[in-house]
Write a protein that holds these residues in place. Sequence first.
Motif, PDB file in Angstrom:
ATOM      1  N   MET A 204       0.826  -1.189   0.000  1.00 15.12           N
ATOM      2  CA  MET A 204       0.000   0.000   0.000  1.00 15.12           C
ATOM      3  C   MET A 204       0.870   1.254   0.000  1.00 15.12           C
ATOM      4  O   MET A 204       1.987   1.230   0.500  1.00 15.12           O
ATOM      5  CB  MET A 204      -0.911   0.038   1.227  1.00 15.12           C
ATOM      6  N   GLN A 205       0.315   2.300  -0.509  1.00 15.86           N
ATOM      7  CA  GLN A 205       1.013   3.572  -0.637  1.00 15.86           C
ATOM      8  C   GLN A 205       1.316   4.190   0.732  1.00 15.86           C
ATOM      9  O   GLN A 205       0.511   4.097   1.654  1.00 15.86           O
ATOM     10  CB  GLN A 205       0.141   4.535  -1.442  1.00 15.86           C
ATOM     11  N   ARG A 206       2.465   4.828   0.829  1.00 12.14           N
ATOM     12  CA  ARG A 206       2.815   5.561   2.046  1.00 12.14           C
ATOM     13  C   ARG A 206       1.947   6.807   2.111  1.00 12.14           C
ATOM     14  O   ARG A 206       1.765   7.510   1.119  1.00 12.14           O
ATOM     15  CB  ARG A 206       4.285   5.923   2.027  1.00 12.14           C
ATOM     16  N   LEU A 207       1.413   7.092   3.294  1.00 10.43           N
ATOM     17  CA  LEU A 207       0.489   8.208   3.468  1.00 10.43           C
ATOM     18  C   LEU A 207       1.128   9.341   4.250  1.00 10.43           C
ATOM     19  O   LEU A 207       2.132   9.148   4.942  1.00 10.43           O
ATOM     20  CB  LEU A 207      -0.777   7.720   4.199  1.00 10.43           C
ATOM     21  N   ASN A 208       0.528  10.505   4.169  1.00 13.58           N
ATOM     22  CA  ASN A 208       0.958  11.666   4.926  1.00 13.58           C
ATOM     23  C   ASN A 208       0.216  11.680   6.270  1.00 13.58           C
ATOM     24  O   ASN A 208      -0.484  12.631   6.599  1.00 13.58           O
ATOM     25  CB  ASN A 208       0.681  12.943   4.118  1.00 13.58           C
ATOM     26  N   LEU A 209       0.320  10.589   6.985  1.00 12.42           N
ATOM     27  CA  LEU A 209      -0.277  10.395   8.301  1.00 12.42           C
ATOM     28  C   LEU A 209       0.758   9.660   9.155  1.00 12.42           C
ATOM     29  O   LEU A 209       1.607   8.947   8.609  1.00 12.42           O
ATOM     30  CB  LEU A 209      -1.571   9.576   8.207  1.00 12.42           C
ATOM     31  N   PRO A 210       0.692   9.803  10.476  1.00 12.67           N
ATOM     32  CA  PRO A 210       1.678   9.109  11.310  1.00 12.67           C
ATOM     33  C   PRO A 210       1.636   7.596  11.072  1.00 12.67           C
ATOM     34  O   PRO A 210       0.562   7.026  10.846  1.00 12.67           O
ATOM     35  CB  PRO A 210       1.231   9.437  12.739  1.00 12.67           C
ATOM     36  N   PRO A 211       2.786   6.938  11.128  1.00 11.44           N
ATOM     37  CA  PRO A 211       2.798   5.484  10.991  1.00 11.44           C
ATOM     38  C   PRO A 211       2.014   4.838  12.130  1.00 11.44           C
ATOM     39  O   PRO A 211       1.911   5.397  13.225  1.00 11.44           O
ATOM     40  CB  PRO A 211       4.280   5.109  11.043  1.00 11.44           C
ATOM     41  N   ALA A 212       1.461   3.687  11.848  1.00 12.70           N
ATOM     42  CA  ALA A 212       0.670   2.972  12.852  1.00 12.70           C
ATOM     43  C   ALA A 212       0.910   1.477  12.696  1.00 12.70           C
ATOM     44  O   ALA A 212       1.365   1.015  11.657  1.00 12.70           O
ATOM     45  CB  ALA A 212      -0.811   3.302  12.683  1.00 12.70           C
ATOM     46  N   GLN A 213       0.585   0.751  13.740  1.00 13.37           N
ATOM     47  CA  GLN A 213       0.710  -0.705  13.732  1.00 13.37           C
ATOM     48  C   GLN A 213      -0.641  -1.311  13.352  1.00 13.37           C
ATOM     49  O   GLN A 213      -1.661  -0.947  13.936  1.00 13.37           O
ATOM     50  CB  GLN A 213       1.126  -1.216  15.110  1.00 13.37           C
ATOM     51  N   PHE A 214      -0.628  -2.234  12.400  1.00  9.59           N
ATOM     52  CA  PHE A 214      -1.849  -2.885  11.945  1.00  9.59           C
ATOM     53  C   PHE A 214      -1.677  -4.393  11.951  1.00  9.59           C
ATOM     54  O   PHE A 214      -0.558  -4.894  11.866  1.00  9.59           O
ATOM     55  CB  PHE A 214      -2.208  -2.430  10.525  1.00  9.59           C
ATOM     56  N   ARG A 215      -2.794  -5.089  12.041  1.00  7.92           N
ATOM     57  CA  ARG A 215      -2.801  -6.553  11.910  1.00  7.92           C
ATOM     58  C   ARG A 215      -3.361  -6.889  10.538  1.00  7.92           C
ATOM     59  O   ARG A 215      -4.396  -6.363  10.133  1.00  7.92           O
ATOM     60  CB  ARG A 215      -3.686  -7.171  12.994  1.00  7.92           C
ATOM     61  N   PHE A 216      -2.672  -7.808   9.847  1.00  2.17           N
ATOM     62  CA  PHE A 216      -3.085  -8.235   8.517  1.00  2.17           C
ATOM     63  C   PHE A 216      -3.258  -9.744   8.495  1.00  2.17           C
ATOM     64  O   PHE A 216      -2.667 -10.453   9.306  1.00  2.17           O
ATOM     65  CB  PHE A 216      -2.004  -7.877   7.483  1.00  2.17           C
ATOM     66  N   LYS A 217      -4.045 -10.203   7.541  1.00  2.00           N
ATOM     67  CA  LYS A 217      -4.086 -11.628   7.242  1.00  2.00           C
ATOM     68  C   LYS A 217      -4.524 -11.772   5.795  1.00  2.00           C
ATOM     69  O   LYS A 217      -5.067 -10.836   5.192  1.00  2.00           O
ATOM     70  CB  LYS A 217      -4.993 -12.394   8.202  1.00  2.00           C
ATOM     71  N   ASN A 218      -4.264 -12.941   5.244  1.00  2.00           N
ATOM     72  CA  ASN A 218      -4.673 -13.231   3.873  1.00  2.00           C
ATOM     73  C   ASN A 218      -5.800 -14.240   3.895  1.00  2.00           C
ATOM     74  O   ASN A 218      -5.789 -15.187   4.688  1.00  2.00           O
ATOM     75  CB  ASN A 218      -3.502 -13.768   3.050  1.00  2.00           C
ATOM     76  N   SER A 219      -6.759 -14.037   3.006  1.00  2.00           N
ATOM     77  CA  SER A 219      -7.885 -14.949   2.882  1.00  2.00           C
ATOM     78  C   SER A 219      -8.394 -14.901   1.455  1.00  2.00           C
ATOM     79  O   SER A 219      -8.685 -13.819   0.929  1.00  2.00           O
ATOM     80  CB  SER A 219      -9.001 -14.552   3.854  1.00  2.00           C
ATOM     81  N   GLU A 220      -8.487 -16.065   0.826  1.00  2.00           N
ATOM     82  CA  GLU A 220      -8.985 -16.175  -0.547  1.00  2.00           C
ATOM     83  C   GLU A 220      -8.263 -15.205  -1.478  1.00  2.00           C
ATOM     84  O   GLU A 220      -8.889 -14.476  -2.257  1.00  2.00           O
ATOM     85  CB  GLU A 220     -10.500 -15.952  -0.590  1.00  2.00           C
ATOM     86  N   ASN A 221      -6.941 -15.180  -1.398  1.00  2.00           N
ATOM     87  CA  ASN A 221      -6.087 -14.331  -2.224  1.00  2.00           C
ATOM     88  C   ASN A 221      -6.323 -12.839  -2.039  1.00  2.00           C
ATOM     89  O   ASN A 221      -6.051 -12.056  -2.932  1.00  2.00           O
ATOM     90  CB  ASN A 221      -6.214 -14.704  -3.710  1.00  2.00           C
ATOM     91  N   LYS A 222      -6.842 -12.443  -0.885  1.00  2.00           N
ATOM     92  CA  LYS A 222      -7.039 -11.036  -0.574  1.00  2.00           C
ATOM     93  C   LYS A 222      -6.344 -10.720   0.736  1.00  2.00           C
ATOM     94  O   LYS A 222      -6.331 -11.541   1.645  1.00  2.00           O
ATOM     95  CB  LYS A 222      -8.527 -10.700  -0.448  1.00  2.00           C
ATOM     96  N   THR A 223      -5.793  -9.520   0.820  1.00  2.00           N
ATOM     97  CA  THR A 223      -5.203  -9.057   2.070  1.00  2.00           C
ATOM     98  C   THR A 223      -6.301  -8.381   2.878  1.00  2.00           C
ATOM     99  O   THR A 223      -7.054  -7.557   2.354  1.00  2.00           O
ATOM    100  CB  THR A 223      -4.048  -8.077   1.804  1.00  2.00           C
ATOM    101  N   LEU A 224      -6.362  -8.731   4.159  1.00  2.00           N
ATOM    102  CA  LEU A 224      -7.340  -8.146   5.067  1.00  2.00           C
ATOM    103  C   LEU A 224      -6.598  -7.381   6.152  1.00  2.00           C
ATOM    104  O   LEU A 224      -5.493  -7.744   6.539  1.00  2.00           O
ATOM    105  CB  LEU A 224      -8.198  -9.237   5.707  1.00  2.00           C
ATOM    106  N   ILE A 225      -7.232  -6.322   6.653  1.00  2.00           N
ATOM    107  CA  ILE A 225      -6.682  -5.518   7.735  1.00  2.00           C
ATOM    108  C   ILE A 225      -7.691  -5.526   8.874  1.00  2.00           C
ATOM    109  O   ILE A 225      -8.897  -5.475   8.632  1.00  2.00           O
ATOM    110  CB  ILE A 225      -6.346  -4.083   7.263  1.00  2.00           C
ATOM    111  N   PHE A 226      -7.193  -5.611  10.107  1.00  2.00           N
ATOM    112  CA  PHE A 226      -8.092  -5.656  11.257  1.00  2.00           C
ATOM    113  C   PHE A 226      -8.575  -4.257  11.589  1.00  2.00           C
ATOM    114  O   PHE A 226      -7.783  -3.327  11.756  1.00  2.00           O
ATOM    115  CB  PHE A 226      -7.410  -6.273  12.474  1.00  2.00           C
ATOM    116  N   ASP A 227      -9.886  -4.099  11.696  1.00  2.00           N
ATOM    117  CA  ASP A 227     -10.501  -2.834  12.069  1.00  2.00           C
ATOM    118  C   ASP A 227     -10.820  -2.891  13.563  1.00  2.00           C
ATOM    119  O   ASP A 227     -11.673  -3.681  13.979  1.00  2.00           O
ATOM    120  CB  ASP A 227     -11.771  -2.614  11.260  1.00  2.00           C
ATOM    121  N   PRO A 228     -10.160  -2.062  14.383  1.00  2.00           N
ATOM    122  CA  PRO A 228     -10.377  -2.122  15.832  1.00  2.00           C
ATOM    123  C   PRO A 228     -11.755  -1.600  16.264  1.00  2.00           C
ATOM    124  O   PRO A 228     -12.186  -1.871  17.381  1.00  2.00           O
ATOM    125  CB  PRO A 228      -9.266  -1.239  16.399  1.00  2.00           C
ATOM    126  N   ILE A 229     -12.431  -0.877  15.399  1.00  2.00           N
ATOM    127  CA  ILE A 229     -13.757  -0.360  15.731  1.00  2.00           C
ATOM    128  C   ILE A 229     -14.813  -1.427  15.456  1.00  2.00           C
ATOM    129  O   ILE A 229     -15.645  -1.744  16.306  1.00  2.00           O
ATOM    130  CB  ILE A 229     -14.074   0.927  14.933  1.00  2.00           C
TER     131      ILE A 229
END
Length: 148
Positions: free
Chosen positions: A1-26
């Motif tokens: 993913m593209q680098r953003l003009n926002l502070p870096p953050a820690q995310f959880r990822f996983k792959n499922s059915e050839n797609k990357t998923l990101i954990f939404d804490p909300i």
Amino acid sequence: MQRLNLPPAQFRFKNSENKTLIFDPIRKKFIVLTPEEWVRQHVIALLQTHYQIPTTLISVERQLKINQLIKRFDLVVFNKNGSIFLLVECKAPEIPIKQDTFDQIARYNLHVQAQHLFVTNGLEHYFCKLDYERERFELIPDLPAFGN
């Protein structure tokens, strides 16, 4: 993913059915990682860490009805009294922020009456403070401290 003009953050990822998923804490679940979701997750992290907004006061992709159409706004932050502190519109980094983006968030805000608006594509950020008594808005450099 593209680098953003926002502070870096820690995310959880996983792959499922050839797609990357990101954990939404909300929403407390994994979401397909799209460019817009990448921006939204950075904004959530910014709201939680920089602005110290409790997770319990942030809502993601709430539905609202506008002229018989169902629309979804990206993020809303509630004040402790239930009023809306902030309405956020996120776009993918490749989507330029133009007048139609501001028109979109303004239409949504007619229904929710937020105190502040935040429009971003992860690269450019715009904050507005709304004055309903004078029927005006003001572009501001940053959000005020939450709870003030």
